[in-house]
Design a protein around this motif. Structure first.
Motif, PDB file in Angstrom:
ATOM      1  N   TYR A  12       0.901  -1.262  -0.074  1.00  0.00           N
ATOM      2  CA  TYR A  12      -0.058   0.222   0.137  1.00  0.00           C
ATOM      3  C   TYR A  12       0.796   1.164  -0.065  1.00  0.00           C
ATOM      4  N   ARG A  16       1.257   4.022  -3.053  1.00  0.00           N
ATOM      5  CA  ARG A  16       1.039   5.324  -2.518  1.00  0.00           C
ATOM      6  C   ARG A  16       2.135   6.324  -2.995  1.00  0.00           C
ATOM      7  N   SER A  21      -3.811   6.600  -6.104  1.00  0.00           N
ATOM      8  CA  SER A  21      -4.777   6.964  -5.079  1.00  0.00           C
ATOM      9  C   SER A  21      -4.781   6.160  -3.903  1.00  0.00           C
ATOM     10  N   LYS A  22      -5.585   6.653  -2.713  1.00  0.00           N
ATOM     11  CA  LYS A  22      -5.672   5.750  -1.496  1.00  0.00           C
ATOM     12  C   LYS A  22      -6.438   4.426  -1.855  1.00  0.00           C
ATOM     13  N   GLU A  23      -7.633   4.703  -2.742  1.00  0.00           N
ATOM     14  CA  GLU A  23      -8.590   3.780  -2.966  1.00  0.00           C
ATOM     15  C   GLU A  23      -8.044   2.778  -3.874  1.00  0.00           C
ATOM     16  N   LYS A  24      -7.274   3.217  -4.915  1.00  0.00           N
ATOM     17  CA  LYS A  24      -6.575   2.152  -5.861  1.00  0.00           C
ATOM     18  C   LYS A  24      -5.581   1.329  -5.170  1.00  0.00           C
ATOM     19  N   ALA A  26      -5.280   0.704  -1.996  1.00  0.00           N
ATOM     20  CA  ALA A  26      -5.815  -0.302  -1.062  1.00  0.00           C
ATOM     21  C   ALA A  26      -6.561  -1.482  -1.727  1.00  0.00           C
ATOM     22  N   ARG A  27      -7.108  -1.153  -2.841  1.00  0.00           N
ATOM     23  CA  ARG A  27      -7.704  -2.295  -3.671  1.00  0.00           C
ATOM     24  C   ARG A  27      -6.395  -3.318  -4.067  1.00  0.00           C
ATOM     25  N   HIS A  85      -8.218   7.428 -11.144  1.00  0.00           N
ATOM     26  CA  HIS A  85      -9.116   6.865  -9.972  1.00  0.00           C
ATOM     27  C   HIS A  85      -8.116   5.820  -9.307  1.00  0.00           C
TER      28      HIS A  85
END
Length: 85
Positions: A12, A16, A21-24, A26-27, A85
């Motif tokens: 993660y 970063r 992005s934080k979402e990507k 994390a995914r 995204h």
């Protein structure tokens, strides 16, 4: 500070640091922790180019990932939003 919802903190943080992005981040980190890094990386890059998609296809992809404001976006704006995204 560790985040209990992130299963692979090291990956993660690396994502970063690369600007994801934080979402990507994390995914990807969570998928690699549960499925294995090799399996996740093997499927990466199989999607067609956003530039080759129609505006309707881009809109559906944006809808699937939850990009807000997509209905008023041009094709170029949808491409940028999906890439960011």
């Amino acid at each position: 500070m560790p985040n209990s919802s992130i299963k692979n903190e090291k990956m993660y943080e690396e994502l970063r640091d690369r600007g994801e992005s934080k979402e990507k981040a994390a995914r990807i980190a969570n998928a690699s922790a549960s499925e294995g890094k090799k399996k996740v990386s093997a499927r990466g890059g199989k999607s067609g180019s956003y530039d080759d998609m129609t505006k309707d296809e881009l809109y559906e992809r944006a809808k699937k990932v939850g990009i807000e404001g997509r209905s008023g976006m041009s094709k170029d704006e949808l491409v940028k939003a999906l890439r960011d995204h």
